[in-house]
Motif scaffolding. Structure first.
Motif, short mmCIF file in Angstrom:
data_model
loop_
_atom_site.label_atom_id
_atom_site.label_comp_id
_atom_site.label_asym_id
_atom_site.label_seq_id
_atom_site.Cartn_x
_atom_site.Cartn_y
_atom_site.Cartn_z
N VAL A 28 -15.60 12.81 6.36
CA VAL A 28 -15.17 12.30 7.73
C VAL A 28 -16.45 12.41 8.67
O VAL A 28 -16.90 13.43 9.09
N LEU A 55 -9.78 4.50 8.12
CA LEU A 55 -9.06 5.70 7.58
C LEU A 55 -8.72 5.47 6.29
O LEU A 55 -7.96 4.43 5.76
N LYS A 56 -8.97 6.39 5.39
CA LYS A 56 -8.71 6.04 3.94
C LYS A 56 -7.54 7.13 3.36
O LYS A 56 -6.86 6.86 2.69
N VAL A 100 -3.76 3.50 4.06
CA VAL A 100 -4.27 4.68 3.94
C VAL A 100 -3.50 5.57 3.09
O VAL A 100 -2.22 5.43 3.00
N PRO A 128 -7.46 13.58 9.23
CA PRO A 128 -8.14 12.72 8.36
C PRO A 128 -9.00 13.36 7.25
O PRO A 128 -9.74 14.46 7.56
N ARG A 187 -12.89 9.05 5.70
CA ARG A 187 -12.89 7.72 6.37
C ARG A 187 -14.13 6.95 5.92
O ARG A 187 -15.24 7.68 5.53
N GLU A 188 -14.00 5.57 6.05
CA GLU A 188 -15.36 4.99 5.75
C GLU A 188 -16.41 5.26 6.54
O GLU A 188 -16.13 5.42 7.84
#
Ligand SMILES: NC(=[NH2+])NCCC[C@H](N)C(=O)O
Length: 413
Positions: free
Chosen positions: A7, A14-15, A64, A407, A410-411
């Motif tokens: 992150v 957001l993954k 997500v 999170p 995140r990318e």
């Protein structure tokens, strides 16, 4: 390959995210214990769960992966024999149970739960006197036997704030701050993170930048990842300046971390602004939601690594919030969008229900609470894409979509 954490911003797509579905801990919340347990009203559990499921589904619809805290802990126990016993010893030691006899009865009760997920959820829910049989024998205590108004019916307090997964630990880059929290009631929540980051096959190797046995307190609501190199941290009711000193040393001098600069924002000490994320949150490359009351009053410090290992340099930044955030994000200028559109009554009301506390699922695309209609209107007109979550019951705990999420991936932006 283990999954690990990644992150580096507040806004990158957001993954993977960690939530906690509100559970029976909300049923063990008597009205006269609200203040001590840091909750503001007695919620209707079924509706809170429906709202939370809607929130999780909104995130899944955006691609997500939703992880649940309670499942991660159970998976850690499934994976490592002995981990659950180790947890139970520590859980019982910290549960505030009065008397050895009661501790023994409680331990037997919890040990009898064979399924690890059920066991974890029970530890979260707390335990009442009505749930156990107390033997009248040598070693039993008056406290256990007496039913009186001055004695609590709770043997173990519930953890009603667990669905605010933002606070007990905070992901920073590829590592995590496992927090020591401000209040006794919430500090027990950090045990779950401890066992995930110690034993879960996907997360046991991540670096810890803070520990739950630290001398100073800090909470994840105060930690904002601006980019890979810059972290913003609030000095607040929940995070002591001394905790940020410790964090800075651990982050700057850990080869795993890319952070080269920590900005410490000294925010007012009150419940409506308990964390930095209740005062401002990044929602796009060049946009932040903010609480209008902090404009012009913030003291901000910059911490950078010193020359020798372990040294940290500190300077005070005498500049406007806009300039400081523009500089931190590498933008020519940033737009600060006030909660309530600047109207003092709407701002105070919607701030109370976390109007500034949004969760970005991508730059410019944010989850917001439905009830904050004035703020949402302003955000919409500013060009933000809004994912609107129902919020009648969830908001009673004083936390919004950002507080309800941690999170894990995140990318990069
Ligand atoms: N990151 C946040 N703003 N979290 C809000 C937490 C609210 C919770 N009732 C508490 O007082 O601790």
């Amino acid at each position: 390959m283990t999954k690990g954490l990644r992150v580096h911003s507040e806004i990158g797509a957001l993954k993977r995210v960690c939530l906690h579905r509100p559970g029976e801990e909300l049923l063990n919340l008597p009205p006269f214990e609200l203040e001590r347990l840091l909750f503001d009203d007695v919620p209707f559990l079924e509706v809170a769960q429906e709202e939370h499921d809607a929130f999780a589904q909104i995130l899944r619809d955006q691609g997500v992966e939703v992880l649940y805290l309670e499942k991660l802990v159970a998976e850690a126990f499934d994976a490592v024999p002995g981990a659950r016993d180790e947890f139970l010893d520590q859980y019982i030691a910290e549960a505030g149970i009065k008397g050895d006899c009661m501790r023994k009865v409680v331990r037997e009760k919890l040990e009898s739960i064979t399924d690890n997920l059920e066991f974890v959820m029970k530890t979260m829910a707390g335990l009442t006197k009505a749930e156990i049989e107390i033997p009248l024998s040598a070693g039993s205590t008056l406290n256990a036997l007496v039913n009186s108004e001055s004695e609590s019916d709770l043997i173990i307090d519930p953890m009603p704030n667990l669905y605010f997964t933002r606070d007990p630990f905070a992901v920073v880059g590829n590592g995590v701050c496992l927090n020591r929290m401000y209040s006794v009631t919430r500090n027990r929540e950090t045990l779950y993170g401890k066992y995930i980051f110690k034993y879960h096959p996907d997360y046991k190797d991540v670096s810890l930048y803070f520990r739950r046995d630290a001398a100073f307190h800090t909470e994840g609501g105060d930690v904002l990842n601006i980019n890979a190199k810059t972290l913003a941290v609030g000095i607040s009711q929940r995070t002591q300046a001394a905790a940020i000193d410790v964090m800075a040393q651990n982050i700057f001098w850990n080869s795993d971390s890319e952070v080269e600069r920590i900005l410490a924002f000294n925010i007012p000490n009150n419940r409506a602004m308990m964390h930095l994320d209740t005062v401002f949150t990044q929602i796009d490359h060049d946009k932040f939601t903010i609480h209008p009351a902090i404009m012009g009053t913030l003291q901000v410090f910059e911490l950078t690594p010193g020359k020798n290992s372990g040294d940290v340099n500190i300077t005070e930044l005498n500049d406007t919030l806009e300039h400081i955030l523009a500089n931190a994000t590498g933008q020519d200028q940033v737009k600060l969008i006030p909660c309530g559109g600047g109207d003092p009554i709407a701002a105070a009301r919607e701030q109370w229900n976390d109007g500034s506390n949004t969760l970005a699922v991508a730059p410019g695309k944010i989850c917001v609470y439905a009830r904050n209609t004035v703020t949402n209107d302003v955000l919409y007109k500013e060009g933000l894409e809004l994912l609107v979550c129902p919020s009648a019951e969830l908001s009673r705990g004083r936390g919004g979509p950002r507080c309800m999420s941690m999170p894990f991936e995140r990318e990069d932006i």
